[in-house]
Scaffold this motif. Sequence first.
Motif, PDB file in Angstrom:
ATOM      1  N   LEU A   1       9.248   0.390  -2.607  1.00  0.00           N
ATOM      2  CA  LEU A   1       9.506  -0.933  -2.052  1.00  0.00           C
ATOM      3  C   LEU A   1       8.326  -1.395  -1.197  1.00  0.00           C
ATOM      4  O   LEU A   1       7.905  -2.551  -1.265  1.00  0.00           O
ATOM      5  CB  LEU A   1      10.796  -0.913  -1.229  1.00  0.00           C
ATOM      6  N   GLN A   2       7.783  -0.489  -0.420  1.00  0.00           N
ATOM      7  CA  GLN A   2       6.620  -0.845   0.399  1.00  0.00           C
ATOM      8  C   GLN A   2       5.414  -1.218  -0.469  1.00  0.00           C
ATOM      9  O   GLN A   2       4.653  -2.135  -0.140  1.00  0.00           O
ATOM     10  CB  GLN A   2       6.277   0.312   1.341  1.00  0.00           C
ATOM     11  N   LEU A   3       5.234  -0.500  -1.574  1.00  0.00           N
ATOM     12  CA  LEU A   3       4.138  -0.831  -2.484  1.00  0.00           C
ATOM     13  C   LEU A   3       4.323  -2.243  -3.034  1.00  0.00           C
ATOM     14  O   LEU A   3       3.370  -3.035  -3.059  1.00  0.00           O
ATOM     15  CB  LEU A   3       4.095   0.174  -3.646  1.00  0.00           C
ATOM     16  N   MET A   4       5.516  -2.565  -3.449  1.00  0.00           N
ATOM     17  CA  MET A   4       5.786  -3.901  -3.983  1.00  0.00           C
ATOM     18  C   MET A   4       5.544  -4.973  -2.928  1.00  0.00           C
ATOM     19  O   MET A   4       4.931  -6.013  -3.203  1.00  0.00           O
ATOM     20  CB  MET A   4       7.220  -3.971  -4.506  1.00  0.00           C
ATOM     21  N   GLN A   5       6.024  -4.728  -1.716  1.00  0.00           N
ATOM     22  CA  GLN A   5       5.836  -5.699  -0.643  1.00  0.00           C
ATOM     23  C   GLN A   5       4.357  -5.913  -0.342  1.00  0.00           C
ATOM     24  O   GLN A   5       3.927  -7.032  -0.033  1.00  0.00           O
ATOM     25  CB  GLN A   5       6.581  -5.229   0.605  1.00  0.00           C
ATOM     26  N   SER A   6       3.570  -4.844  -0.455  1.00  0.00           N
ATOM     27  CA  SER A   6       2.141  -4.952  -0.152  1.00  0.00           C
ATOM     28  C   SER A   6       1.381  -5.750  -1.201  1.00  0.00           C
ATOM     29  O   SER A   6       0.236  -6.148  -0.983  1.00  0.00           O
ATOM     30  CB  SER A   6       1.526  -3.547  -0.049  1.00  0.00           C
ATOM     31  N   LYS A   7       2.020  -5.996  -2.352  1.00  0.00           N
ATOM     32  CA  LYS A   7       1.355  -6.668  -3.465  1.00  0.00           C
ATOM     33  C   LYS A   7       1.576  -8.174  -3.491  1.00  0.00           C
ATOM     34  O   LYS A   7       0.993  -8.875  -4.332  1.00  0.00           O
ATOM     35  CB  LYS A   7       1.868  -6.076  -4.793  1.00  0.00           C
ATOM     36  N   ALA A   8       2.392  -8.691  -2.613  1.00  0.00           N
ATOM     37  CA  ALA A   8       2.803 -10.096  -2.707  1.00  0.00           C
ATOM     38  C   ALA A   8       1.615 -11.061  -2.737  1.00  0.00           C
ATOM     39  O   ALA A   8       1.544 -11.968  -3.575  1.00  0.00           O
ATOM     40  CB  ALA A   8       3.743 -10.447  -1.554  1.00  0.00           C
ATOM     41  N   VAL A   9       0.674 -10.880  -1.841  1.00  0.00           N
ATOM     42  CA  VAL A   9      -0.476 -11.785  -1.784  1.00  0.00           C
ATOM     43  C   VAL A   9      -1.301 -11.688  -3.062  1.00  0.00           C
ATOM     44  O   VAL A   9      -1.706 -12.704  -3.642  1.00  0.00           O
ATOM     45  CB  VAL A   9      -1.350 -11.476  -0.551  1.00  0.00           C
ATOM     46  N   HIS A  10      -1.533 -10.470  -3.512  1.00  0.00           N
ATOM     47  CA  HIS A  10      -2.316 -10.288  -4.733  1.00  0.00           C
ATOM     48  C   HIS A  10      -1.601 -10.888  -5.940  1.00  0.00           C
ATOM     49  O   HIS A  10      -2.237 -11.559  -6.774  1.00  0.00           O
ATOM     50  CB  HIS A  10      -2.571  -8.800  -4.974  1.00  0.00           C
ATOM     51  N   TRP A  11      -0.300 -10.657  -6.058  1.00  0.00           N
ATOM     52  CA  TRP A  11       0.434 -11.198  -7.202  1.00  0.00           C
ATOM     53  C   TRP A  11       0.352 -12.711  -7.240  1.00  0.00           C
ATOM     54  O   TRP A  11       0.293 -13.312  -8.310  1.00  0.00           O
ATOM     55  CB  TRP A  11       1.889 -10.733  -7.154  1.00  0.00           C
ATOM     56  N   ASN A  12       0.332 -13.339  -6.082  1.00  0.00           N
ATOM     57  CA  ASN A  12       0.230 -14.792  -6.055  1.00  0.00           C
ATOM     58  C   ASN A  12      -1.086 -15.268  -6.652  1.00  0.00           C
ATOM     59  O   ASN A  12      -1.159 -16.350  -7.252  1.00  0.00           O
ATOM     60  CB  ASN A  12       0.377 -15.300  -4.623  1.00  0.00           C
ATOM     61  N   ASP A  63       6.960   8.425 -11.207  1.00  0.00           N
ATOM     62  CA  ASP A  63       6.809   9.338 -10.073  1.00  0.00           C
ATOM     63  C   ASP A  63       6.490   8.556  -8.792  1.00  0.00           C
ATOM     64  O   ASP A  63       6.784   7.386  -8.679  1.00  0.00           O
ATOM     65  CB  ASP A  63       5.743  10.392 -10.371  1.00  0.00           C
ATOM     66  N   SER A  64       5.869   9.201  -7.846  1.00  0.00           N
ATOM     67  CA  SER A  64       5.696   8.633  -6.507  1.00  0.00           C
ATOM     68  C   SER A  64       4.836   7.367  -6.494  1.00  0.00           C
ATOM     69  O   SER A  64       3.816   7.285  -7.195  1.00  0.00           O
ATOM     70  CB  SER A  64       5.057   9.672  -5.586  1.00  0.00           C
ATOM     71  N   ALA A  65       5.229   6.424  -5.661  1.00  0.00           N
ATOM     72  CA  ALA A  65       4.475   5.174  -5.520  1.00  0.00           C
ATOM     73  C   ALA A  65       3.095   5.396  -4.922  1.00  0.00           C
ATOM     74  O   ALA A  65       2.219   4.537  -5.056  1.00  0.00           O
ATOM     75  CB  ALA A  65       5.264   4.183  -4.661  1.00  0.00           C
ATOM     76  N   ILE A  66       2.869   6.525  -4.274  1.00  0.00           N
ATOM     77  CA  ILE A  66       1.572   6.748  -3.637  1.00  0.00           C
ATOM     78  C   ILE A  66       0.514   7.272  -4.623  1.00  0.00           C
ATOM     79  O   ILE A  66      -0.655   7.375  -4.264  1.00  0.00           O
ATOM     80  CB  ILE A  66       1.676   7.732  -2.448  1.00  0.00           C
ATOM     81  N   LEU A  67       0.928   7.577  -5.855  1.00  0.00           N
ATOM     82  CA  LEU A  67      -0.058   7.994  -6.852  1.00  0.00           C
ATOM     83  C   LEU A  67      -1.032   6.840  -7.099  1.00  0.00           C
ATOM     84  O   LEU A  67      -0.607   5.687  -7.246  1.00  0.00           O
ATOM     85  CB  LEU A  67       0.631   8.381  -8.157  1.00  0.00           C
ATOM     86  N   PRO A  68      -2.329   7.111  -7.176  1.00  0.00           N
ATOM     87  CA  PRO A  68      -3.324   6.044  -7.307  1.00  0.00           C
ATOM     88  C   PRO A  68      -3.079   5.114  -8.495  1.00  0.00           C
ATOM     89  O   PRO A  68      -3.274   3.896  -8.387  1.00  0.00           O
ATOM     90  CB  PRO A  68      -4.645   6.813  -7.469  1.00  0.00           C
ATOM     91  N   GLU A  69      -2.651   5.680  -9.626  1.00  0.00           N
ATOM     92  CA  GLU A  69      -2.476   4.861 -10.821  1.00  0.00           C
ATOM     93  C   GLU A  69      -1.317   3.870 -10.715  1.00  0.00           C
ATOM     94  O   GLU A  69      -1.241   2.893 -11.469  1.00  0.00           O
ATOM     95  CB  GLU A  69      -2.260   5.744 -12.058  1.00  0.00           C
ATOM     96  N   ASN A  70      -0.400   4.108  -9.760  1.00  0.00           N
ATOM     97  CA  ASN A  70       0.755   3.226  -9.667  1.00  0.00           C
ATOM     98  C   ASN A  70       0.457   1.893  -8.995  1.00  0.00           C
ATOM     99  O   ASN A  70       1.225   0.940  -9.139  1.00  0.00           O
ATOM    100  CB  ASN A  70       1.912   3.941  -8.974  1.00  0.00           C
ATOM    101  N   GLY A  71      -0.648   1.809  -8.285  1.00  0.00           N
ATOM    102  CA  GLY A  71      -1.038   0.520  -7.719  1.00  0.00           C
ATOM    103  C   GLY A  71      -1.376  -0.472  -8.810  1.00  0.00           C
ATOM    104  O   GLY A  71      -0.901  -1.620  -8.815  1.00  0.00           O
ATOM    105  N   ASP A  72      -2.183  -0.037  -9.780  1.00  0.00           N
ATOM    106  CA  ASP A  72      -2.529  -0.893 -10.917  1.00  0.00           C
ATOM    107  C   ASP A  72      -1.324  -1.085 -11.830  1.00  0.00           C
ATOM    108  O   ASP A  72      -1.094  -2.177 -12.355  1.00  0.00           O
ATOM    109  CB  ASP A  72      -3.685  -0.270 -11.699  1.00  0.00           C
ATOM    110  N   ARG A  73      -0.535  -0.035 -12.010  1.00  0.00           N
ATOM    111  CA  ARG A  73       0.621  -0.119 -12.913  1.00  0.00           C
ATOM    112  C   ARG A  73       1.617  -1.178 -12.435  1.00  0.00           C
ATOM    113  O   ARG A  73       2.116  -1.978 -13.241  1.00  0.00           O
ATOM    114  CB  ARG A  73       1.312   1.231 -13.019  1.00  0.00           C
TER     115      ARG A  73
END
Length: 235
Positions: A1-12, A63-73
């Motif tokens: 959830l924190q990863l998703m919240q951190s993406k809001a500006v970028h997604w826009n 798996d875990s949201a902190i994995l590097p590949e999950n930011g791009d995914r």
Amino acid sequence: LQLMQSKAVHWNTLRDSLNVPFEGITLKDTIYVLAGYMGEDDGFTYQDQTVCFDLTAFQQNYDSAILPENGDRIDRIFAHEYTHLLHKSWAKKKNLVLKNFKDSILWECLYEGIGMYRSLSKKWMLQNDTLPRITREALEKLYPVFVDRLIQVHALQNPTASQKAALNKNLSRGNTDKKWGAFPMAMWLMQEAKGNDKNLVPWINGGPESVITLALTHLPAEHRIKLQSGLKTNP
């Protein structure tokens, strides 16, 4: 959830580029991202301005949201679902009517194909104008399925519920290289785009029939001939 919240500006910032294939279509200024849990699908859309993500499915699948590949995914999956919102808006504006089961299958191929085009990782994509080996091998396995399914769909006038379920199976669900409808469409749209998504406008505007035209354009000869023959047969 924190990863998703951190993406809001970028997604826009992604919205304008994702909009390009859908000429004349704009969504509402506010798009909601609804997070839930204990579901099966990692992402889907609700009505015309909500992207839904399932935290349980994300954890189980990636798996875990902190994995590097999950930011791009997570960016790619958002792009996939946002594209579905655009496509639904396009269908509403164009008064798209799916008259029969064949229309619904073709629509699903196009709808999920453009979504998958947005969410594929780089390993599947064109490299120096050439499809990588992993993509070519997947397509070689999927082409016979794609052609057989479309011929079967064309032949059925009043399919039963079980027939519909069988023909829909793996069209756009399951492993990436098993999606007989979405994966080939994603690849063909990528090849048509040639790095400029404005080239996709005619294919989106062509609606479900674009699926047949793209197939007859990109299928290898043996599969193209079989599809042409099968579609000429009156149901």
